[in-house]
Every structure is written in C-alpha cells, then in structure tokens.
Design an enzyme around this catalytic site. Sequence first.
Site, PDB file in Angstrom:
ATOM      1  N   ALA A  53       0.778  -1.310  -0.019  1.00  0.00           N
ATOM      2  CA  ALA A  53      -0.038   0.146   0.089  1.00  0.00           C
ATOM      3  C   ALA A  53       0.942   1.357  -0.159  1.00  0.00           C
ATOM      4  O   ALA A  53       0.252   2.291  -0.583  1.00  0.00           O
ATOM      5  CB  ALA A  53      -0.848   0.037   1.326  1.00  0.00           C
ATOM      6  N   CYS A  54       2.029   1.379   0.488  1.00  0.00           N
ATOM      7  CA  CYS A  54       2.950   2.476   0.724  1.00  0.00           C
ATOM      8  C   CYS A  54       3.635   2.791  -0.672  1.00  0.00           C
ATOM      9  O   CYS A  54       4.450   3.680  -0.700  1.00  0.00           O
ATOM     10  CB  CYS A  54       3.938   2.015   1.650  1.00  0.00           C
ATOM     11  SG  CYS A  54       5.089   0.667   1.388  1.00  0.00           S
ATOM     12  N   GLY A  55       3.223   1.851  -1.577  1.00  0.00           N
ATOM     13  CA  GLY A  55       3.935   1.968  -2.952  1.00  0.00           C
ATOM     14  C   GLY A  55       5.209   1.176  -3.129  1.00  0.00           C
ATOM     15  O   GLY A  55       5.780   0.874  -4.445  1.00  0.00           O
TER      16      GLY A  55
END
Length: 182
Positions: free
Chosen positions: A155-157
């Site tokens: 989700a943080c990339g």
Amino acid sequence: MANILLCCSASVSVYKACDLASKLSQEGHQVRTVLTENAARLVSPQLFQAVTGEPAQVSEWGERREGAMDHINLSRAVDLVVVAPCSADLAARLAQGMANDLVTTALLAVPSGIPRILCPAMNPHMLGNPAVQRNLEVLRGDGWSFVEAEEGHMACGDHGTGRLAEPLTILDVVKRTLDQRA
Ligand SMILES: Cc1cc2nc3c(=O)[nH]c(=O)nc-3n(C[C@H](O)[C@H](O)[C@H](O)COP(=O)(O)O)c2cc1C
C-alpha cells in the site's frame, strides 16, 4: 467446530482479517476477535462482530468489557490462535512477553500446547530489519507457526515481501492445523 481466537494489530492489511474472520465463521468455527487499539482505529471491532456473530474487543477495561477478567475468559477453551495481521510492534511485544493490552495479555494466558499461527504484515524494509527478524526468530523458538508474508505491491508503494498472506492461504493452514489436532 473450533474455538478460534483471532488477534489483529494495526497493519493496513487488517481489512483482510475481516474476510478471514468471515471465512472462519462460515466454516462453522466460533471466532472471538481481539484488536489492538491502533487496529481498531483502522477498522471497527463492530465489523468483526457482524461477520462472526461473536463479541470483538479492544480492552478489558471500562464499560465495553465482557466479563470480570476477559484476558482469562478469552484464552480459556481456545482450540487455536491466529494473529493476523501481526505488526512489527506486536511481534516485538510478543517476543518480549509483554502484557500491556488485551491482545498480548490474552495471548500470554493461552495454555501451552494450543496451536498458534502468526501472520506478519509490514513494509519489506521493516520485515527485513534485523530487529524484526530477531523478534520473529524468538517467536518461532517459542512455538509459533508462521504463515509467511507474501511478495507483491505494498500500500505504501513499495514492492517486495511483506504483504499479509491471503485469507484463503491462512484458512488452509488453519484447517490443516485443526486436522492434525483431531
Ligand atoms: C495506515 C497505517 C498502516 C500501517 N501498516 C503497518 C503494517 O502493515 N505493518 C506494521 O508493522 N506497522 C504498520 N503500521 C504502523 C503500526 O500501526 C504502528 O507500529 C503501531 O504502533 C502498531 O500498533 P499495534 O501493534 O498495537 O497494533 C501502520 C500504520 C498506519 C497508520
């Protein structure tokens, strides 16, 4: 049918734990959920309550408690424990034997011999950090089984290993663990 204690900590992947709770419940298991305070900031205990038909708790203090000593009540008559997702913080607290919230206190009170499954979920750099790895090793030595984090998009990339295992994968391990017990 088994009595399952599902403990959730504050990972972005905690939404998957709702699906896991639902699937376990649909399999006929009684699922009691305990969330850390931070996990309950990401997802409401009420959602777990809705999908399991059982109480979901964050604390044994104050008005929302179920009984006189919920950490003992929760750990009694448990057939299997699942910690999903397990944050870096919760792994550290469990490795230290801390009892500073309902999740850690209930888990300490679970009788020895009860199968415990831990499903880590965190950023790949966090998971690779020696301090985290050290804590996970301690927990392995303490008898925890692992459903390892998976590789993929975070989700943080970031991309790497750290995603919570899919609910169906965890469900499969739960089934096999319960079958071995029977
Ligand atoms: C949106 C959000 C997502 C997070 N996801 C993770 C995660 O996947 N894994 C992790 O170890 N920490 C994650 N953190 C940090 C933890 O929530 C933080 O370390 C917290 O103190 C953990 O508390 P707990 O272990 O009591 O639940 C996240 C924080 C936020 C705000």
